[in-house]
Design a protein around this motif. Structure first.
Motif, PDB file in Angstrom:
ATOM      1  N   LYS A  95     -37.085   6.952  53.033  1.00  8.66           N
ATOM      2  CA  LYS A  95     -36.524   5.785  52.763  1.00  8.66           C
ATOM      3  C   LYS A  95     -37.530   4.341  53.208  1.00  8.66           C
ATOM      4  O   LYS A  95     -38.097   4.640  54.144  1.00  8.66           O
ATOM      5  CB  LYS A  95     -35.298   5.499  53.285  1.00  8.66           C
ATOM      6  CG  LYS A  95     -34.905   5.493  54.619  1.00  8.66           C
ATOM      7  CD  LYS A  95     -33.389   5.454  54.902  1.00  8.66           C
ATOM      8  CE  LYS A  95     -33.283   5.451  56.429  1.00  8.66           C
ATOM      9  NZ  LYS A  95     -31.585   5.307  56.883  1.00  8.66           N
ATOM     10  N   GLU A  96     -37.256   3.295  52.621  1.00  3.56           N
ATOM     11  CA  GLU A  96     -37.968   2.046  52.992  1.00  3.56           C
ATOM     12  C   GLU A  96     -37.317   1.414  54.157  1.00  3.56           C
ATOM     13  O   GLU A  96     -35.960   1.079  53.992  1.00  3.56           O
ATOM     14  CB  GLU A  96     -38.457   1.228  52.020  1.00  3.56           C
ATOM     15  CG  GLU A  96     -39.332   1.876  51.130  1.00  3.56           C
ATOM     16  CD  GLU A  96     -39.891   0.860  50.130  1.00  3.56           C
ATOM     17  OE1 GLU A  96     -39.271  -0.454  49.785  1.00  3.56           O
ATOM     18  OE2 GLU A  96     -41.053   1.344  48.946  1.00  3.56           O
ATOM     19  N   ARG A  98     -37.820  -1.613  57.599  1.00  8.06           N
ATOM     20  CA  ARG A  98     -38.580  -2.510  58.459  1.00  8.06           C
ATOM     21  C   ARG A  98     -39.145  -1.869  59.688  1.00  8.06           C
ATOM     22  O   ARG A  98     -40.325  -2.088  60.143  1.00  8.06           O
ATOM     23  CB  ARG A  98     -37.819  -3.879  58.879  1.00  8.06           C
ATOM     24  CG  ARG A  98     -37.230  -4.731  57.910  1.00  8.06           C
ATOM     25  CD  ARG A  98     -36.626  -5.980  58.579  1.00  8.06           C
ATOM     26  NE  ARG A  98     -36.230  -6.953  57.571  1.00  8.06           N
ATOM     27  CZ  ARG A  98     -35.754  -8.094  57.818  1.00  8.06           C
ATOM     28  NH1 ARG A  98     -35.257  -8.210  58.997  1.00  8.06           N
ATOM     29  NH2 ARG A  98     -35.172  -8.835  56.924  1.00  8.06           N
ATOM     30  N   ALA A 100     -40.661   1.476  61.187  1.00 10.66           N
ATOM     31  CA  ALA A 100     -40.918   3.002  60.829  1.00 10.66           C
ATOM     32  C   ALA A 100     -40.357   3.966  62.111  1.00 10.66           C
ATOM     33  O   ALA A 100     -40.581   3.486  63.147  1.00 10.66           O
ATOM     34  CB  ALA A 100     -42.350   3.008  60.980  1.00 10.66           C
ATOM     35  N   THR A 112     -38.440   6.946  57.867  1.00  9.42           N
ATOM     36  CA  THR A 112     -38.128   5.571  57.530  1.00  9.42           C
ATOM     37  C   THR A 112     -39.575   4.817  57.518  1.00  9.42           C
ATOM     38  O   THR A 112     -40.100   4.981  58.567  1.00  9.42           O
ATOM     39  CB  THR A 112     -37.321   4.789  58.473  1.00  9.42           C
ATOM     40  OG1 THR A 112     -36.061   5.323  58.178  1.00  9.42           O
ATOM     41  CG2 THR A 112     -37.318   3.225  57.897  1.00  9.42           C
ATOM     42  N   VAL A 113     -40.129   4.343  56.399  1.00  8.35           N
ATOM     43  CA  VAL A 113     -41.461   3.688  56.360  1.00  8.35           C
ATOM     44  C   VAL A 113     -41.418   2.352  55.626  1.00  8.35           C
ATOM     45  O   VAL A 113     -40.329   1.979  55.086  1.00  8.35           O
ATOM     46  CB  VAL A 113     -42.465   4.759  55.589  1.00  8.35           C
ATOM     47  CG1 VAL A 113     -42.405   6.004  56.244  1.00  8.35           C
ATOM     48  CG2 VAL A 113     -41.608   4.626  54.185  1.00  8.35           C
ATOM     49  N   PRO A 114     -42.451   1.501  56.040  1.00  4.31           N
ATOM     50  CA  PRO A 114     -42.398   0.334  55.606  1.00  4.31           C
ATOM     51  C   PRO A 114     -42.885   0.426  53.948  1.00  4.31           C
ATOM     52  O   PRO A 114     -43.353   1.330  53.439  1.00  4.31           O
ATOM     53  CB  PRO A 114     -43.699  -0.409  56.029  1.00  4.31           C
ATOM     54  CG  PRO A 114     -43.794   0.424  57.247  1.00  4.31           C
ATOM     55  CD  PRO A 114     -43.432   1.826  57.046  1.00  4.31           C
ATOM     56  N   ALA A 115     -42.467  -0.617  53.156  1.00  4.19           N
ATOM     57  CA  ALA A 115     -42.748  -0.529  51.597  1.00  4.19           C
ATOM     58  C   ALA A 115     -44.229  -0.360  51.261  1.00  4.19           C
ATOM     59  O   ALA A 115     -45.220  -1.030  52.167  1.00  4.19           O
ATOM     60  CB  ALA A 115     -42.383  -1.963  50.919  1.00  4.19           C
ATOM     61  N   SER A 117     -46.046   2.255  52.067  1.00  2.47           N
ATOM     62  CA  SER A 117     -46.814   2.968  52.955  1.00  2.47           C
ATOM     63  C   SER A 117     -47.751   4.180  52.445  1.00  2.47           C
ATOM     64  O   SER A 117     -47.192   4.509  51.476  1.00  2.47           O
ATOM     65  CB  SER A 117     -45.712   3.902  54.037  1.00  2.47           C
ATOM     66  OG  SER A 117     -44.828   4.685  53.211  1.00  2.47           O
ATOM     67  N   ARG A 122     -47.102   8.009  56.726  1.00  3.33           N
ATOM     68  CA  ARG A 122     -46.138   8.920  56.479  1.00  3.33           C
ATOM     69  C   ARG A 122     -46.333  10.250  57.592  1.00  3.33           C
ATOM     70  O   ARG A 122     -45.663  10.718  58.197  1.00  3.33           O
ATOM     71  CB  ARG A 122     -45.807   9.253  55.281  1.00  3.33           C
ATOM     72  CG  ARG A 122     -45.074   8.023  54.506  1.00  3.33           C
ATOM     73  CD  ARG A 122     -44.441   8.282  53.247  1.00  3.33           C
ATOM     74  NE  ARG A 122     -45.331   9.065  52.230  1.00  3.33           N
ATOM     75  CZ  ARG A 122     -45.926   8.576  51.341  1.00  3.33           C
ATOM     76  NH1 ARG A 122     -45.938   7.129  51.208  1.00  3.33           N
ATOM     77  NH2 ARG A 122     -46.833   9.220  50.399  1.00  3.33           N
TER      78      ARG A 122
END
Length: 232
Positions: A95-96, A98, A100, A112-115, A117, A122
């Motif tokens: 999921k996106e 703020r 990581a 959880t990753v930034p938009a 990515s 990852r």
């Protein structure tokens, strides 16, 4: 004489020749890249080594072809992929956000990753999560093994390795453990910890080394074979 490693070619096959303090030759083809290694006694004549390879050439070529024919899976690190932790399959959920982050939660791996990515970003997040898992497991397992064997490492470290599950710097008493072991069953890590720490008592893979392995872990051969199989 010290152990040595050289790259040779026999019958058109690239082989990593490892000269060791052993009595017999051992020929292996290792997954996943079908790398061929040949362990031979330190003073074994080259002519005998070549004859040994040629006598086993049919088996060797079949084994290389078998390993190369196995399907390879390259993760894209997207939701729904299967990720392994300590030998257990888990479902990756991406999921996106703020901040990581990567964590293991029951049957899921939460990433959880930034938009926007990349796959590499990852992968690196997951690798660091594996590192923390592995460090914690080493801290739990190693002291008991050290106490039992009477052999103590000065330092334990982790890193990604392509061809070894672990290494031991005997002079500095520093042991490195492959990050990939966090994907395997815990018994595999216990086996590698024991294997590397015994090198503090015996540098070479000789009868003394294997006797120590058998004393402290009678089932070590089965664990080794499982660890090096494509199904572990």
């Amino acid at each position: 004489m010290k152990d040595t490693k050289t790259d040779i070619r026999i019958a058109g096959i690239a082989i990593e020749l490892q000269r060791k303090h052993i009595k017999n030759m051992h020929l292996r083809v290792k997954a996943p890249d079908a790398r061929v290694t040949l362990s031979a006694p330190l003073r074994m004549p080259k002519a005998l080594i070549e004859r040994f390879v040629r006598d086993n050439e049919d088996w060797l070529r079949r084994k290389i072809a078998e390993i190369k024919a196995r399907p390879t899976v390259e993760h894209q690190y997207v939701t729904g992929e299967t990720i392994r932790l300590w030998g257990e399959p888990k479902v990756l959920v991406v999921k996106e956000g703020r901040r990581a982050d990567c964590s293991f939660a029951g049957a899921r791996v939460l990433l959880t990753v930034p938009a926007g990515s990349s796959r590499t970003q990852r992968e690196n997040l997951l690798r660091e999560a594996y590192r923390q898992e592995l460090i914690a497991a080493i801290q739990e397992m190693a002291p008991a093994i050290e106490q039992r064997t009477g052999l103590f490492a000065a330092e334990w470290r982790t890193k990604q390795m392509k061809t070894r599950w672990g290494t031991c710097n005997i002079l500095k008493r520093r042991i490195w453990i492959n990050l990939e072991l966090a994907k395997k069953k815990p018994i595999c890590l216990r086996y590698i910890i024991l294997h590397e720490i015994i090198h503090l008592a015996e540098r070479y893979h000789n009868k003394h080394f294997y006797a120590l392995m058998s004393y402290y872990m009678p089932e070590w051969k089965q664990v080794r074979d499982y660890l090096n199989s494509p199904f572990s």
